[in-house]
Scaffold this motif. Structure first.
Motif, PDB file in Angstrom:
ATOM      1  N   ARG A 265       0.816  -1.212   0.000  1.00  0.00           N
ATOM      2  CA  ARG A 265       0.000   0.000   0.000  1.00  0.00           C
ATOM      3  C   ARG A 265       0.852   1.265   0.000  1.00  0.00           C
ATOM      4  NH1 ARG A 265      -4.939  -1.888   4.141  1.00  0.00           N
ATOM      5  NH2 ARG A 265      -5.829  -3.389   2.671  1.00  0.00           N
ATOM      6  N   ALA A 266       1.977   1.242   0.719  1.00  0.00           N
ATOM      7  CA  ALA A 266       2.856   2.406   0.741  1.00  0.00           C
ATOM      8  C   ALA A 266       3.437   2.668  -0.637  1.00  0.00           C
ATOM      9  CB  ALA A 266       3.967   2.206   1.765  1.00  0.00           C
ATOM     10  N   ALA A 267       3.865   1.611  -1.324  1.00  0.00           N
ATOM     11  CA  ALA A 267       4.446   1.783  -2.654  1.00  0.00           C
ATOM     12  C   ALA A 267       3.411   2.276  -3.654  1.00  0.00           C
ATOM     13  CB  ALA A 267       5.064   0.462  -3.118  1.00  0.00           C
ATOM     14  N   GLU A 268       2.203   1.737  -3.589  1.00  0.00           N
ATOM     15  CA  GLU A 268       1.152   2.164  -4.519  1.00  0.00           C
ATOM     16  C   GLU A 268       0.779   3.634  -4.271  1.00  0.00           C
ATOM     17  OE1 GLU A 268      -0.201   0.760  -7.034  1.00  0.00           O
ATOM     18  OE2 GLU A 268       0.496  -1.320  -6.889  1.00  0.00           O
ATOM     19  N   PHE A 269       0.697   4.038  -3.010  1.00  0.00           N
ATOM     20  CA  PHE A 269       0.341   5.428  -2.719  1.00  0.00           C
ATOM     21  C   PHE A 269       1.465   6.371  -3.129  1.00  0.00           C
ATOM     22  CE2 PHE A 269      -0.281   9.121   0.116  1.00  0.00           C
ATOM     23  CZ  PHE A 269      -1.565   9.463  -0.266  1.00  0.00           C
ATOM     24  N   ALA A 270       2.721   5.983  -2.899  1.00  0.00           N
ATOM     25  CA  ALA A 270       3.845   6.812  -3.337  1.00  0.00           C
ATOM     26  C   ALA A 270       3.823   6.998  -4.855  1.00  0.00           C
ATOM     27  CB  ALA A 270       5.161   6.180  -2.893  1.00  0.00           C
ATOM     28  N   ALA A 271       3.467   5.950  -5.572  1.00  0.00           N
ATOM     29  CA  ALA A 271       3.377   6.064  -7.031  1.00  0.00           C
ATOM     30  C   ALA A 271       2.291   7.055  -7.436  1.00  0.00           C
ATOM     31  CB  ALA A 271       3.115   4.685  -7.645  1.00  0.00           C
ATOM     32  N   ARG A 272       1.181   7.048  -6.717  1.00  0.00           N
ATOM     33  CA  ARG A 272       0.104   7.996  -7.026  1.00  0.00           C
ATOM     34  C   ARG A 272       0.547   9.433  -6.780  1.00  0.00           C
ATOM     35  NH1 ARG A 272      -5.035   7.652  -4.204  1.00  0.00           N
ATOM     36  NH2 ARG A 272      -5.756   8.882  -5.967  1.00  0.00           N
ATOM     37  N   VAL A 273       1.346   9.652  -5.723  1.00  0.00           N
ATOM     38  CA  VAL A 273       1.827  11.011  -5.433  1.00  0.00           C
ATOM     39  C   VAL A 273       2.735  11.511  -6.553  1.00  0.00           C
ATOM     40  CG1 VAL A 273       3.331  12.305  -3.844  1.00  0.00           C
ATOM     41  CG2 VAL A 273       1.459  10.910  -2.953  1.00  0.00           C
ATOM     42  N   CYS A 274       3.398  10.609  -7.255  1.00  0.00           N
ATOM     43  CA  CYS A 274       4.245  11.022  -8.383  1.00  0.00           C
ATOM     44  C   CYS A 274       3.439  11.609  -9.537  1.00  0.00           C
ATOM     45  CB  CYS A 274       5.076   9.843  -8.878  1.00  0.00           C
ATOM     46  SG  CYS A 274       6.343   9.297  -7.726  1.00  0.00           S
ATOM     47  N   THR A 275       2.109  11.496  -9.498  1.00  0.00           N
ATOM     48  CA  THR A 275       1.275  12.110 -10.526  1.00  0.00           C
ATOM     49  C   THR A 275       0.877  13.537 -10.163  1.00  0.00           C
ATOM     50  OG1 THR A 275      -0.841  11.336  -9.598  1.00  0.00           O
ATOM     51  CG2 THR A 275       0.345   9.833 -11.072  1.00  0.00           C
ATOM     52  N   LEU A 276       1.313  14.007  -8.983  1.00  0.00           N
ATOM     53  CA  LEU A 276       1.051  15.376  -8.548  1.00  0.00           C
ATOM     54  C   LEU A 276       2.238  16.275  -8.881  1.00  0.00           C
ATOM     55  CD1 LEU A 276      -0.195  14.631  -4.904  1.00  0.00           C
ATOM     56  CD2 LEU A 276      -1.633  14.978  -6.933  1.00  0.00           C
ATOM     57  N   HIS A 277       1.995  17.581  -8.955  1.00  0.00           N
ATOM     58  CA  HIS A 277       3.075  18.557  -8.919  1.00  0.00           C
ATOM     59  C   HIS A 277       3.342  18.846  -7.446  1.00  0.00           C
ATOM     60  CE1 HIS A 277       3.746  19.478 -13.095  1.00  0.00           C
ATOM     61  NE2 HIS A 277       2.473  19.707 -13.308  1.00  0.00           N
ATOM     62  N   GLY A 278       4.452  18.361  -6.918  1.00  0.00           N
ATOM     63  CA  GLY A 278       4.750  18.545  -5.509  1.00  0.00           C
ATOM     64  C   GLY A 278       4.340  17.340  -4.690  1.00  0.00           C
ATOM     65  N   ALA A 279       4.441  17.494  -3.363  1.00  0.00           N
ATOM     66  CA  ALA A 279       4.367  16.348  -2.458  1.00  0.00           C
ATOM     67  C   ALA A 279       2.971  16.016  -1.964  1.00  0.00           C
ATOM     68  CB  ALA A 279       5.284  16.602  -1.257  1.00  0.00           C
ATOM     69  N   THR A 280       2.045  16.977  -1.977  1.00  0.00           N
ATOM     70  CA  THR A 280       0.718  16.763  -1.398  1.00  0.00           C
ATOM     71  C   THR A 280      -0.328  17.444  -2.274  1.00  0.00           C
ATOM     72  OG1 THR A 280       0.878  18.753  -0.017  1.00  0.00           O
ATOM     73  CG2 THR A 280       1.621  16.676   0.972  1.00  0.00           C
ATOM     74  N   THR A 281      -1.573  17.253  -1.912  1.00  0.00           N
ATOM     75  CA  THR A 281      -2.672  17.917  -2.598  1.00  0.00           C
ATOM     76  C   THR A 281      -3.726  18.336  -1.589  1.00  0.00           C
ATOM     77  OG1 THR A 281      -4.426  17.650  -4.263  1.00  0.00           O
ATOM     78  CG2 THR A 281      -3.762  15.683  -3.067  1.00  0.00           C
TER      79      THR A 281
END
Length: 312
Positions: A265-281
C-alpha cells in the motif's frame, strides 16, 4: 483499528521553491498532511517565522483541519525555504541554514502529548544540538516508539549524529544511498547491508526504498518482504514520494497491518503522489479513494505493544 494514540510528527515545515512556484512541504509536514488526508489526526510539532510564509502555513494547517497546538511562531527566524530544481524528474535541493524549524521549543508542548504511542522524526530538522535535545525530551516524555525517516541532505548531517538517532529508533526508513552511507560496514548486497544495520542498531524493522527497484522491509525476526516499484501513469515529479511512503507505513503500523500489506500500500500510494506537482494535494478525494479501498479490504490487525524501545 488498534487503540494507539494519534502519532506525533516532529520536524521541519518549509516551502519548496521551484522556478515558477512555492509549494508547502518539508518531509515531516508532508507526512502529517498525508496522514490527515488518510483519516488520522496527527499532532505536527514544528515552527514557522512571523512572516508571510508562516501565515500561509497557518492558513493551510487550519484549512486542512490539522491540529494547531504543535505549530510554534518564531519571531526571530524565517519560515524555512528550500530551492528545488528538477533534473530528469529528480529533485535537487539547496537548503538554507538557521530557519524557524531549527528552533522548536518542546517544553511548552509536552502537556499536549500522549504518554505513549509513535513519535515520527526525520534527520534534517535535527541538524542543531538544541533540536536533538528537544527530541530527546519528547522521546522520554512519551516513552515513545520511534519511527525515524532518514533524510540526508549535504552538508546538513554527520554520520555519528545520525547513528545516535538510529540507536533510539524502533523502525528506520531510508533509501538505498542512505543505507550505503550509514551501514556499519560495506557490503555489495543491499539486503546484507540492511541486515547488518538492523542488527547494529537493534531495530524492530528497517524499511529500504530503492527507487525504480521498489522497496524492502527487513524485520528483527528474520523476515524479508520486497516488491518491485509499481508503474506510474502520468508522472509529474517524484517530490514527496518518500514522504507518502512513510505516511502509509505509519498508518499501517498504527492500524496493525502486516508488513507485506504495508509495503504494497505504501508503494502504490507513493506512485500515485508522483502524478502530482509537488508532495501533497488539497483534494480530499485523492486520499479518500485510497483510504476507502483499504477499509474495504482491512487485514487482521497486529497490535503494537505500548512503550518505547524497551517494550519489545
Amino acid at each position: 483499528m488498534t487503540a494507539n494514540p494519534e502519532p506525533v510528527i516532529f520536524g521541519e515545515v518549509l516551502f519548496d521553491c521551484f522556478e515558477e512556484r512555492s509549494v508547502l512541504g518539508g518531509a515531516p509536514f508532508n507526512v502529517a498532511w498525508n496522514l490527515k488526508g488518510l483519516g488520522r489526526d496527527p499532532l505536527f510539532m514544528g515552527a514557522v517565522g512571523d512572516d508571510a510564509l508562516g501565515a500561509r502555513v497557518q492558513q493551510a494547517l487550519s484549512a486542512w483541519g490539522m491540529r494547531p497546538e504543535g505549530l510554534q511562531l518564531d519571531p526571530h527566524h524565517p519560515t524555512g525555504q528550500v530551492q528545488v530544481t528538477l533534473s530528469g524528474g529528480e529533485p535537487q535541493y539547496e537548503i538554507l541554514a538557521d530557519q524557524a524549524y531549527d528552533h522548536v521549543e518542546v517544553a511548552g508542548a509536552l502537556d499536549a502529548l500522549p504518554d505513549h504511542g509513535i513519535l515520527y522524526h526525520g534527520s534534517l530538522a535535527l541538524r542543531e544540538a538544541s533540536a536533538r535535545h528537544g527530541l530527546e525530551r519528547l522521546r522520554d516524555h512519551m516513552d515513545a516508539r520511534v519511527f525515524m525517516d532518514v533524510n540526508l541532505r549535504a552538508p546538513w548531517w554527520k554520520r555519528e549524529e545520525v547513528h545516535d538517532l538510529m540507536a533510539h529508533a524502533t523502525w528506520v526508513k531510508l533509501n538505498q544511498d542512505e543505507l550505503s552511507a550509514l551501514a556499519p560496514e560495506p557490503a555489495a548486497d543491499p539486503e546484507v547491508q540492511a541486515r547488518l544495520t538492523l542488527a547494529c542498531f537493534d531495530l524492530e524493522a528497517m524499511i529500504v526504498t530503492r527507487a525504480s527497484q521498489g522497496a524492502m522491509v527487513l524485520t528483527r525476526e528474520g523476515a524479508v518482504h520486497a516488491m518491485n516499484a509499481p508503474a506510474v501513469a502520468g508522472l509529474k515529479d517524484t517530490v514527496g514520494a518518500g514522504d507518502a511512503f512513510s505516511a502509509v507505513t505509519l498508518l499501517g503500523l498504527l492500524e496493525g497491518w502486516p508488513w507485506e500489506v504495508i509495503l504494497h500500500r505504501a508503494a502504490e500510494f507513493a506512485a500515485r503522489v508522483c502524478t502530482l506537482h509537488g508532495a501533497t494535494t488539497e483534494d480530499p478525494g485523492f486520499y479518500a479513494s485510497a483510504h476507502d479501498a483499504w477499509n474495504s479490504a482491512r487485514p487482521s490487525p497486529q497490535p503494537l505493544s505500548p512503550g518505547g524501545r524497551g517494550a519489545r
